[in-house]
Write an enzyme that holds these catalytic residues in place. Structure first.
Site, PDB file in Angstrom:
ATOM      1  N   SER A   1     -10.072  -0.228   3.288  1.00 17.80           N
ATOM      2  CA  SER A   1     -11.699   0.500   3.583  1.00 17.80           C
ATOM      3  C   SER A   1     -13.045  -0.201   3.289  1.00 17.80           C
ATOM      4  O   SER A   1     -14.085   0.222   3.650  1.00 17.80           O
ATOM      5  CB  SER A   1     -11.210   1.176   1.684  1.00 17.80           C
ATOM      6  OG  SER A   1     -10.352   0.478   1.111  1.00 17.80           O
TER       7      SER A   1
ATOM      8  N   HIS B   1      -2.395   0.571   3.022  1.00 16.56           N
ATOM      9  CA  HIS B   1      -3.285   0.456   2.298  1.00 16.56           C
ATOM     10  C   HIS B   1      -3.709   1.559   1.140  1.00 16.56           C
ATOM     11  O   HIS B   1      -2.402   1.586   0.195  1.00 16.56           O
ATOM     12  CB  HIS B   1      -4.814   0.900   3.103  1.00 16.56           C
ATOM     13  CG  HIS B   1      -6.040   0.177   2.453  1.00 16.56           C
ATOM     14  ND1 HIS B   1      -6.012  -0.809   1.118  1.00 16.56           N
ATOM     15  CD2 HIS B   1      -7.716   0.339   2.821  1.00 16.56           C
ATOM     16  CE1 HIS B   1      -7.231  -0.735   0.435  1.00 16.56           C
ATOM     17  NE2 HIS B   1      -7.757   0.200   1.920  1.00 16.56           N
TER      18      HIS B   1
ATOM     19  N   HIS C   1       1.210  -7.928  -0.715  1.00 14.92           N
ATOM     20  CA  HIS C   1      -0.676  -8.050  -0.402  1.00 14.92           C
ATOM     21  C   HIS C   1      -0.447  -9.044   0.211  1.00 14.92           C
ATOM     22  O   HIS C   1      -0.164 -10.291   0.402  1.00 14.92           O
ATOM     23  CB  HIS C   1      -0.356  -8.133  -1.739  1.00 14.92           C
ATOM     24  CG  HIS C   1      -2.581  -8.174  -1.645  1.00 14.92           C
ATOM     25  ND1 HIS C   1      -3.305  -8.641  -1.230  1.00 14.92           N
ATOM     26  CD2 HIS C   1      -2.685  -6.814  -2.154  1.00 14.92           C
ATOM     27  CE1 HIS C   1      -4.627  -7.862  -1.828  1.00 14.92           C
ATOM     28  NE2 HIS C   1      -4.048  -6.328  -1.905  1.00 14.92           N
TER      29      HIS C   1
ATOM     30  N   ARG D   1      -4.380  -5.031 -11.469  1.00 12.80           N
ATOM     31  CA  ARG D   1      -4.113  -4.100 -11.815  1.00 12.80           C
ATOM     32  C   ARG D   1      -3.645  -3.149 -12.086  1.00 12.80           C
ATOM     33  O   ARG D   1      -3.480  -2.583 -12.707  1.00 12.80           O
ATOM     34  CB  ARG D   1      -5.222  -3.311 -10.435  1.00 12.80           C
ATOM     35  CG  ARG D   1      -6.980  -4.668 -10.035  1.00 12.80           C
ATOM     36  CD  ARG D   1      -6.823  -3.376  -8.276  1.00 12.80           C
ATOM     37  NE  ARG D   1      -6.190  -4.712  -7.338  1.00 12.80           N
ATOM     38  CZ  ARG D   1      -5.815  -3.716  -6.626  1.00 12.80           C
ATOM     39  NH1 ARG D   1      -7.081  -2.850  -5.603  1.00 12.80           N
ATOM     40  NH2 ARG D   1      -5.147  -4.190  -5.397  1.00 12.80           N
TER      41      ARG D   1
ATOM     42  N   ASP E   1      -0.542  -0.387  -6.529  1.00  8.47           N
ATOM     43  CA  ASP E   1      -0.149   1.206  -6.119  1.00  8.47           C
ATOM     44  C   ASP E   1       1.031   1.160  -7.122  1.00  8.47           C
ATOM     45  O   ASP E   1       1.643   2.470  -6.791  1.00  8.47           O
ATOM     46  CB  ASP E   1       0.216   1.492  -4.813  1.00  8.47           C
ATOM     47  CG  ASP E   1      -1.204   1.609  -4.197  1.00  8.47           C
ATOM     48  OD1 ASP E   1      -2.662   2.207  -4.723  1.00  8.47           O
ATOM     49  OD2 ASP E   1      -1.893   0.593  -2.606  1.00  8.47           O
TER      50      ASP E   1
HETATM   51  N1  AMX Z   1       8.258  -4.192   1.441  1.00 10.16           N
HETATM   52  C1  AMX Z   1       9.051  -4.700   2.540  1.00 10.16           C
HETATM   53  N2  AMX Z   1       8.373  -5.791   3.924  1.00 10.16           N
HETATM   54  C2  AMX Z   1       7.408  -6.683   3.489  1.00 10.16           C
HETATM   55  C3  AMX Z   1       6.544  -5.309   2.588  1.00 10.16           C
HETATM   56  C4  AMX Z   1       6.435  -4.434   1.507  1.00 10.16           C
HETATM   57  N3  AMX Z   1       6.464  -4.537   0.450  1.00 10.16           N
HETATM   58  N4  AMX Z   1       5.654  -6.906   2.265  1.00 10.16           N
HETATM   59  C5  AMX Z   1       5.187  -7.162   3.407  1.00 10.16           C
HETATM   60  N5  AMX Z   1       6.886  -6.888   4.039  1.00 10.16           N
HETATM   61  C6  AMX Z   1       6.778  -7.791   5.254  1.00 10.16           C
HETATM   62  C7  AMX Z   1       5.619  -6.931   6.937  1.00 10.16           C
HETATM   63  O1  AMX Z   1       6.414  -6.112   7.397  1.00 10.16           O
HETATM   64  C8  AMX Z   1       6.544  -8.190   7.602  1.00 10.16           C
HETATM   65  O2  AMX Z   1       7.106  -7.803   8.276  1.00 10.16           O
HETATM   66  P1  AMX Z   1       7.425  -8.637   9.895  1.00 10.16           P
HETATM   67  O3  AMX Z   1       6.629  -9.641   9.682  1.00 10.16           O
HETATM   68  O4  AMX Z   1       9.001  -7.910   9.840  1.00 10.16           O
HETATM   69  O5  AMX Z   1       6.719  -7.608  10.487  1.00 10.16           O
HETATM   70  C9  AMX Z   1       6.391  -9.511   6.528  1.00 10.16           C
HETATM   71  O6  AMX Z   1       7.047  -9.743   5.334  1.00 10.16           O
HETATM   72  C10 AMX Z   1       5.363 -10.292   6.432  1.00 10.16           C
HETATM   73  O7  AMX Z   1       3.755  -9.490   5.793  1.00 10.16           O
HETATM   74  P2  AMX Z   1       3.440 -10.878   4.478  1.00 10.16           P
HETATM   75  O8  AMX Z   1       2.412 -11.047   5.506  1.00 10.16           O
HETATM   76  O9  AMX Z   1       3.877 -10.964   3.361  1.00 10.16           O
HETATM   77  O10 AMX Z   1       2.254  -9.202   3.971  1.00 10.16           O
HETATM   78  P3  AMX Z   1       0.634  -8.478   4.877  1.00 10.16           P
HETATM   79  O11 AMX Z   1       0.014  -9.166   4.804  1.00 10.16           O
HETATM   80  O12 AMX Z   1       1.240  -8.199   6.721  1.00 10.16           O
HETATM   81  O13 AMX Z   1       1.012  -6.752   4.872  1.00 10.16           O
HETATM   82  C11 AMX Z   1       0.585  -5.657   2.996  1.00 10.16           C
HETATM   83  C12 AMX Z   1       0.390  -6.541   3.454  1.00 10.16           C
HETATM   84  C13 AMX Z   1       0.199  -5.142   1.490  1.00 10.16           C
HETATM   85  C14 AMX Z   1       0.542  -3.878   4.115  1.00 10.16           C
HETATM   86  C15 AMX Z   1       2.158  -5.829   3.219  1.00 10.16           C
HETATM   87  O14 AMX Z   1       2.799  -5.942   1.114  1.00 10.16           O
HETATM   88  C16 AMX Z   1       2.972  -3.957   2.456  1.00 10.16           C
HETATM   89  O15 AMX Z   1       3.296  -2.906   3.337  1.00 10.16           O
HETATM   90  N6  AMX Z   1       3.174  -3.459   1.291  1.00 10.16           N
HETATM   91  C17 AMX Z   1       4.087  -2.332   1.278  1.00 10.16           C
HETATM   92  C18 AMX Z   1       3.343  -1.104   1.212  1.00 10.16           C
HETATM   93  C19 AMX Z   1       1.956  -1.159  -0.097  1.00 10.16           C
HETATM   94  O16 AMX Z   1       2.090  -1.606  -1.140  1.00 10.16           O
HETATM   95  N7  AMX Z   1       0.532  -0.591   0.636  1.00 10.16           N
HETATM   96  C20 AMX Z   1      -0.678  -1.235  -0.434  1.00 10.16           C
HETATM   97  C21 AMX Z   1      -1.410  -2.543  -0.552  1.00 10.16           C
HETATM   98  C22 AMX Z   1      -2.345  -2.113  -1.988  1.00 10.16           C
HETATM   99  C23 AMX Z   1      -3.273  -1.500  -0.951  1.00 10.16           C
HETATM  100  O17 AMX Z   1      -4.169  -2.667  -0.140  1.00 10.16           O
HETATM  101  N8  AMX Z   1      -3.603  -0.749  -1.497  1.00 10.16           N
END
Ligand code: AMX
Length: 466
Positions: free
Chosen positions: A273, A303, A349, A358, A404
């Site tokens: 964002s 996000h 994250h 937070r 979140d």
């Molecule tokens: N549950 C399951 N798998 C997860 C995970 C979770 N909460 N967080 C990361 N992973 C997985 C990724 O999907 C990725 O899998 P892949 O290699 O098979 O594609 C692997 O772990 C490595 O990812 P990462 O480097 O740890 O995370 P990222 O930087 O790619 O993604 C984020 C970060 C936030 C998108 C991810 O942790 C996620 O999808 N979390 C759940 C959604 C969420 O809570 N989003 C809110 C974040 C805060 C915000 O912006 N408001």
């Protein structure tokens, strides 16, 4: 005054390295004026000189190499943005102009004794780098109130949308409906000097932030309460008015809203964002266009929509396992989510590598106000169970909860039960961070963004030796 001390330290360090050319950090001294714009106007020339000196002295220095993984992996780990309002430390979490969340809870003025900080205080800090006093926060609150009325055509636009339109779509469209009011767009058309850009961007920022409680609550009342709108209360601050106009008059809900609106403001510049707002603003699209773009990014489930997803997920747990599931049952549920190829919402994250502060401050709020709430207990149980499972997968870089994972349960407790609306509340707060930075981006004359992209062909040719 730690953050300011820190900035001062940086100023003197830079002047030492530069020999006779001092870099002034622009945050020296504390202004007593209650007029935010004049405090800002005083600081801008100093910061412009500071950036010029940084460019001149360090412009050719390297700040880290870029690997092919970084190019393919969503630019993770590339330092490529200037963002003055906040900085995210992977282990410590967010600092706003140098201050952590617990420090701000202590130092920013509150509406009630020992209460939660007022988001207007954080806004003042983000814009000026100075911790405001009570009078300054009161003046900013009053200024926002004076700009808060929503023109009638905005509600007419919202009402013309399909009734199934998600509240985030309505929110983004509502911001665009306000765009004809842009002072910046009008000034640009008249040929404003680029040294003056920050001034109309400041006016747009103030006007837009001021109107967000009315816009968000209009959407809330239209979608969930039959369109019966509530007038703003001239005695309430910005966040309390948001709760009030949504229909929540009790002090504890208003306190939650103050906390919620403070902690979601800013998370440095690279998140979707913030970066989307920054990118679109760099084309000199006005703050309405650029913030709407940021909201469209916030609406993604990875996000800002994660807060809605968390609650739906917790409800599924409760429906399947009841109010008090065992640890083993919760473990099985988490594994089932992962095995079905879905993410555990509210965990993980891209930058943080610890429990999000937070999340932690919302947990403290819950322990104080709703320690026995069954949904809070469920959230706590997940906190015990999820990190070790995510660690066990061997691929998740941060197994800890983010902001979140907690917010929905607090909102539920106080009767804000419509989880589709939660990301709108996140977006209202996010405006304060990304638009404060937008003022500085224009004040510092930051250019249009245009990183280089390459094709797979280019990478193969470069590294395969052919
Ligand atoms: N549950 C399951 N798998 C997860 C995970 C979770 N909460 N967080 C990361 N992973 C997985 C990724 O999907 C990725 O899998 P892949 O290699 O098979 O594609 C692997 O772990 C490595 O990812 P990462 O480097 O740890 O995370 P990222 O930087 O790619 O993604 C984020 C970060 C936030 C998108 C991810 O942790 C996620 O999808 N979390 C759940 C959604 C969420 O809570 N989003 C809110 C974040 C805060 C915000 O912006 N408001």
């Amino acid at each position: 005054m730690r953050g300011i001390g820190k900035l001062r330290g940086l100023g003197s360090l830079l002047s030492k390295n530069l020999g006779e050319q001092p870099i002034i950090d622009g945050t020296r001294g504390i202004s007593n004026s209650t007029d935010l714009k004049s405090v800002l106007a005083e600081k801008i020339p100093q910061q412009q000189e500071r950036l010029k000196a940084i460019k001149k002295s360090y412009g050719s220095k390297q700040m880290g190499g870029v690997s092919v993984d970084m190019v393919i992996g969503g630019m993770r780990g590339i330092t490529g943005l200037l963002w003055e309002t906040s900085l995210l430390d992977p282990d410590e979490g967010i600092r706003f102009r140098g201050y952590s969340i617990p420090e701000l809870q202590e130092k920013l003025p509150s509406a009630i004794p020992d209460g939660e900080p007022l988001p207007e205080g954080l806004m003042w800090l983000l814009l000026t780098g100075e911790l405001p006093n009570k009078e300054q926060v009161a003046a900013l609150s009053a200024d926002l109130r004076s700009r808060a009325a929503l023109p009638d055509h905005v509600n007419a636009t919202l009402k013309a949308m399909h009734p199934n339109t998600h509240p985030m779509t309505q929110f983004s469209a509502g911001v665009l409906a306000l765009q004809p009011e842009s002072t910046f767009a009008a000034a640009y058309e008249k040929g404003i000097n680029k040294m003056q850009y920050w001034d109309p961007v400041y006016e747009d920022t103030m006007n837009l932030i001021a109107k967000l409680p009315a816009l968000a609550s209009t959407i809330y009342r239209n979608v969930y309460k039959g369109g019966d709108l509530i007038e703003a209360d001239p005695n309430l601050d910005w966040a309390a008015n948001l709760a009030h106009q949504m229909g929540f008059q009790d002090q504890e809900t208003q306190e939650l809203m103050r906390l919620y609106q403070t902690i979601h403001t800013d998370h440095e510049g690279g998140n979707v964002s913030a970066h989307a707002t920054h990118l679109v603003g760099s084309a000199l699209s006005d703050p309405y266009f650029s913030f709407s773009a940021g909201l469209n990014g916030l609406a993604g489930p990875l996000h800002g929509l994660a807060n809605q997803e968390v609650l739906s997920w917790l409800f599924r747990v409760r429906d399947e396992l009841g109010d008090t599931p065992s640890k083993d049952q919760v473990k099985d549920f988490v594994w089932a989510t992962l095995k079905s190829g879905r993410v555990v919402p509210g965990y993980g994250h891209a930058v943080l590598r610890k429990t999000d502060p937070r999340y932690a401050c919302q947990r403290v709020f819950a322990m104080k106000h709703l320690p026995d709430d069954p949904m809070f207990r469920l959230v706590s149980l997940f906190y015990e169970v999820v990190p070790s499972i995510l660690q066990e997968t061997g691929k998740v870089k941060n197994p800890w909860p983010n902001v979140d994972a907690h917010s929905g349960v607090l909102l539920q407790y106080y009767g804000i039960k419509e989880q589709n609306f939660y990301t709108v509340l996140f977006g209202v707060s996010r405006a304060i961070g990304v638009l404060s930075q937008a003022v500085w981006s224009r004040a510092l004359g930051l250019p249009i963004e245009r990183p280089k992209s390459v094709t797979m062909d280019v990478i193969e040719k470069k590294f395969s030796g052919t």
